[in-house]
Write a protein that holds these residues in place. Structure first.
Motif, mmCIF file in Angstrom:
data_model
loop_
_atom_site.group_PDB
_atom_site.id
_atom_site.type_symbol
_atom_site.label_atom_id
_atom_site.label_comp_id
_atom_site.label_asym_id
_atom_site.label_seq_id
_atom_site.Cartn_x
_atom_site.Cartn_y
_atom_site.Cartn_z
ATOM 1 N N GLY A 109 -3.802 -6.078 7.933
ATOM 2 C CA GLY A 109 -3.455 -5.531 6.943
ATOM 3 C C GLY A 109 -4.061 -3.947 6.702
ATOM 4 N N GLU A 110 -5.327 -3.738 7.043
ATOM 5 C CA GLU A 110 -5.882 -2.573 7.242
ATOM 6 C C GLU A 110 -5.298 -1.583 8.263
ATOM 7 N N THR A 111 -4.765 -2.217 9.435
ATOM 8 C CA THR A 111 -4.489 -1.602 10.478
ATOM 9 C C THR A 111 -2.795 -1.085 9.860
ATOM 10 N N LEU A 112 -2.085 -1.861 9.342
ATOM 11 C CA LEU A 112 -0.756 -1.631 8.826
ATOM 12 C C LEU A 112 -0.887 -0.451 7.831
ATOM 13 N N ARG A 113 -1.737 -0.372 6.869
ATOM 14 C CA ARG A 113 -2.047 0.517 6.176
ATOM 15 C C ARG A 113 -2.079 1.938 6.689
ATOM 16 N N SER A 116 1.041 3.072 8.257
ATOM 17 C CA SER A 116 1.708 3.633 7.059
ATOM 18 C C SER A 116 1.378 5.341 6.829
ATOM 19 N N ARG A 144 2.715 -6.392 5.284
ATOM 20 C CA ARG A 144 1.127 -5.541 4.677
ATOM 21 C C ARG A 144 1.105 -6.164 3.112
ATOM 22 N N GLN A 145 2.248 -6.181 2.504
ATOM 23 C CA GLN A 145 2.232 -6.177 1.094
ATOM 24 C C GLN A 145 1.715 -7.662 0.806
ATOM 25 N N GLU A 148 -2.023 -8.029 1.232
ATOM 26 C CA GLU A 148 -2.680 -7.643 0.035
ATOM 27 C C GLU A 148 -2.642 -8.180 -0.922
#
Length: 806
Positions: A109-113, A116, A144-145, A148
């Motif tokens: 998730g952090e990597t996807l953020r 983005s 990602r959402q 999160e």
């Protein structure tokens, strides 16, 4: 991380140097500096795998990547991919159908953020390489959402991860509250006074229990799950709470099953996008590597060298590992300068080896896609191979002396030498008999030159100094040494051989004069003659250097005066244009007011005449006197504003007006005045041939409309313009030039293109530190005949070129 691009990094077989040369030139230390500027594991691995390559196309490709990253940092200094994690292992396990942990999903998730955010920074980017990275990024917003919404910052699943989990946890809390309430009630009961060890509810074996004194065990019916270390306390689950504990345990197991189901569900979402996520991670790593190269270039104040097949020129080059204490040196080598081998001499610890390492290391950095710490104007070939023998590599285990270990390297170098190879030899021929060593060194250099190699070597042998002075393809160089302080200056002088300074150092250290005199007498006549000749050459070179410094100072002073005068002329022109525009506006306002007053007088006169006629009086007395008086007042007011005829240049000769014909005194061009700028005072002439010429207002004189057919002057002017158009190019290349020389060429070029009638030209200046670009654009902004200046589009050279409209 798998590679999908054929040019992701240099293949091992395309490397331009072997491991021993990379070690000798300390290329690994530069790689560590680069790796330290990366943001996460995959890009650090790419940095650590950096190798100099021998393909000019790929070298240019890598340098373009670094250029784009540098431009991105110029536009957005805080650009980073911070927050990205190395999630390759997690993606691979998901691809194989495995269940990911909560922490692994949080990292994804952090990597996807981070992906983005970086994708947003590249939204309007038009550069080729970073645009390709942007197209390969997959920010997976839905995934990602989902991640999160499912986890808190500590990696615990939230109740909202699923509807079922929310319901289970609600039942779990209810069951937990019931069992704890029942047990707390028992602890407060007076019936169990004296039986309870400590009034707390605790857990043993996954069940809620209470502590009971061992001697009071019979007073409470229940299940013993544990006892204290002393055996004095038993942890008992009363029978009255067994069902409640069972309900709580069942809810706990149900919660665990639902959490595992959610982790499986999220893992399958990652599995579905495994390919695109891997490609996105690889693209992110490549971009981070390019940004690291650009940051390293900023730290080192480095520039991108121009690729030149016949010249190696590094001005104010600095060894990147010496930091701020590095002394800049100028390095030149190649047939463009008349020699292909450099023999560096001078005392020990004077900087000979550092000069050699600087040359080799900067060549390797260039071919690894890095910028080099040097001044603008740097030029480097792309060497097929760089080979260096530097330092002492004697091996006791292999029974190799210093001389033998060096010679083994030299044997390899001679066998591998070919056109496009760079060979660096430290103390060539040393470690054996001086006569044989010097003869061997000369033969080695001759053999390498015969194979077409570029050579730089250090030595103490006087014979090599003579060899370099006499050989057409070899030149001497020396490192300076301050005899007074017994310290080297580390400056390199090309064209002059150096001295070992052994006698001078011995004298300063206190060796008896008698011993020194005896040593001098033992020198051969040839050696003494050579040293005397070298000393004379050095004195002449020093005098020439002083004269050159004085000439340079005078030239700089003249350039300063010229710039000051040019600035004064430009300021005077702007002020004159402003005065002219203000005067015209004032005159127009006054004339308009006068016309209104004349109209009022006419109307008043007509009214008065009609009234007097109706009364039978003379209509031509006071009204016409008033008309004359007010007209005279208006005329005096206008003359006071713009001056009497002949009083000033503005009111003397006819002034340029739209529709009149004008001629440029400088260019000789004649045309109808199509436009006059009130802000700048520039006049646009439209020639009979349809061309439009913009010139300063004070350069235009009003002329009569020309008769049909060209005059002799027109024909001469047209011939000059035709010749200028035939020889002038629409592009001026100033890359590699010093600022002062570039500005002189620019001024002469603008005169040519204006004479040729060109409307637009392109000035190529490269990127570098930007000093040359800024100086060129400042000069263009001051030029009276430049309409606009802009950076080139991608097909025009991008920010390395400036497009000028005239």
């Amino acid at each position: 991380m798998t590679r999908t691009s054929p040019v992701a990094e240099a293949p091992a077989e395309g490397a331009a140097a072997d491991a021993s040369t990379l070690r000798a030139l300390e290329f690994g230390a530069v790689v560590e500096m680069l790796a330290g500027l990366t943001a996460f594991g995959p890009s650090r691995e790419l940095a650590e795998a950096s190798q100099p390559i021998a393909d000019p196309v790929l070298v240019g490709f890598y340098q373009e990547q670094t250029d784009e990253a540098a431009r991105l940092l110029d536009d957005q200094a805080q650009t980073t991919i911070g927050g990205a994690r190395d999630v390759r292992a997690a993606i691979e396990r998901a691809r194989r159908g495995g269940r990911l942990t909560a922490q692994e999903l949080l990292d994804i998730g952090e990597t996807l953020r981070a992906t983005s955010l970086f994708e947003a920074r590249l939204h309007d980017w038009h550069g080729r390489h970073l645009a390709e990275v942007r197209d390969a990024l997959d920010a997976a917003p839905d995934l990602r959402q989902r991640v999160e919404r499912s986890f808190d910052d500590a990696g615990e699943l939230l109740d909202g991860a699923s509807v079922a989990l929310a319901g289970i946890r609600k039942r779990l809390r209810t069951a937990q509250d019931r069992v704890r309430e029942r047990l707390n009630a028992m602890l407060r009961s007076s019936d169990l006074a004296g039986a309870i060890g400590e009034a707390i509810v605790t857990m043993r074996a996954g069940r809620y229990v209470i502590p009971v004194r061992a001697e009071a065990r019979g007073r409470i019916k229940g299940i013993v799950h544990d006892q204290s270390a002393s055996g004095a306390t038993l942890f008992v689950e009363p029978l009255t709470v067994v069902d409640l504990n069972n309900a709580w345990t069942e809810a706990t197991l149900e919660e665990q099953r639902e959490e595992e189901r959610i982790l499986d569900e999220l893992s399958r979402l990652v599995e579905d996008r495994a390919e695109s996520l891997s490609a996105s991670l690889e693209a992110l790593a490549r971009a981070d590597l390019w940004l690291a190269r650009a940051r390293l270039a900023r730290q080192q104040d480095a520039v991108r060298p121009a690729i030149a097949d016949d010249a190696l020129e590094l001005l104010s080059a600095r060894h990147p590992l010496l930091g701020e204490g590095a002394v800049p040196i100028d390095l030149r080598l190649g047939q463009r300068f008349g020699y292909q081998a450099l023999v560096v001499t001078g005392p020990n610890t004077g900087g000979k080896t550092v000069s050699l390492k600087t040359l080799g290391l900067l060549a390797l950095m260039h071919q690894a896609g890095l910028r080099v710490p040097a001044a603008d104007g740097a030029r480097l070939p792309v060497f097929r191979r760089v080979m260096a023998d530097i330092g002492d590599e004697q091996s006791i285990a292999q029974s190799l002396s210093t001389f033998s270990s060096h010679l083994r390297n030299v044997v390899r170098f001679v066998a591998a030498a070919e056109p496009g190879t760079l060979v660096l030899l430290d103390e060539v021929g040393a470690g054996t008999d001086p006569a044989e060593g010097s003869a061997l060194a000369m033969a080695i250099i001759e053999a390498l030159l015969g194979a077409g190699a570029w050579v730089a070597a250090t030595t103490h042998y006087a014979e090599l100094k003579s060899f370099a002075a006499e050989h057409a393809d070899v030149t001497n160089a020396s490192v300076e040494f301050d005899v007074r302080t017994l310290r080297p200056t580390y400056r390199l002088e090309i064209g002059l051989p150096g001295k070992s300074q052994a006698f001078a150092i011995a004298d300063r250290l206190g060796l008896p004069e008698a011993v020194l005199a005896d040593a001098r007498q033992r020198l051969s006549a040839e050696h003494v003659s050579l040293e005397e000749t070298l000393a004379a050459v050095q004195r002449a070179e020093a005098e020439r250097g002083d004269e050159l410094a004085r000439a340079r100072a005078e030239r700089e002073a003249a350039a300063t005066e010229r710039e000051r005068a040019s600035a004064g002329v430009s300021r005077a022109r702007r002020e004159a244009a402003q005065i002219l525009a203000d005067a015209r506006r004032a005159a127009d306002d006054l004339l308009a007011r006068t016309e209104r007053e004349v109209g009022e007088i006419r109307r008043e006169t007509t009214r008065q005449r009609n009234m007097r006629r109706s009364r039978g009086a003379d209509p031509s007395t006071r009204a016409f006197d008033e008309l004359a008086r007010r007209a005279a007042d208006a005329r005096q007011t206008v003359e006071a504003a713009v001056g009497e005829p002949g009083e000033t240049a503005l009111a003397g000769a006819p002034q340029p007006r739209v529709g009149l014909w004008g001629r440029s005194r400088t260019l000789g061009s004649t045309g109808r005045i199509a436009e006059i700028s009130g802000r700048t005072g520039r006049v646009t002439l439209e020639t009979p041939q349809g061309a439009r010429v913009v010139v300063p207002g004070d350069d235009v004189e009003v002329v009569d409309e020309p008769v049909s057919g060209p005059t002799g002057r027109d024909l001469a002017t047209e011939e000059l313009r035709r010749r200028a158009a035939a020889r002038v190019s629409p592009t001026l290349d100033l890359r590699g030039e010093r600022v002062e020389a570039a500005l002189e060429q620019l001024d002469a070029y603008l005169d040519e293109v204006l004479l040729a009638g060109l409307d637009q030209v392109t000035i190529r200046h490269g990127s570098g530190t930007g000093a040359l670009r800024r100086a060129i654009r400042d000069r263009l902004a001051e030029h009276p005949r430049v309409r606009s200046v802009r950076s080139g589009r991608r097909e025009e050279g991008g920010d390395q070129a400036t497009v000028v409209e005239l």
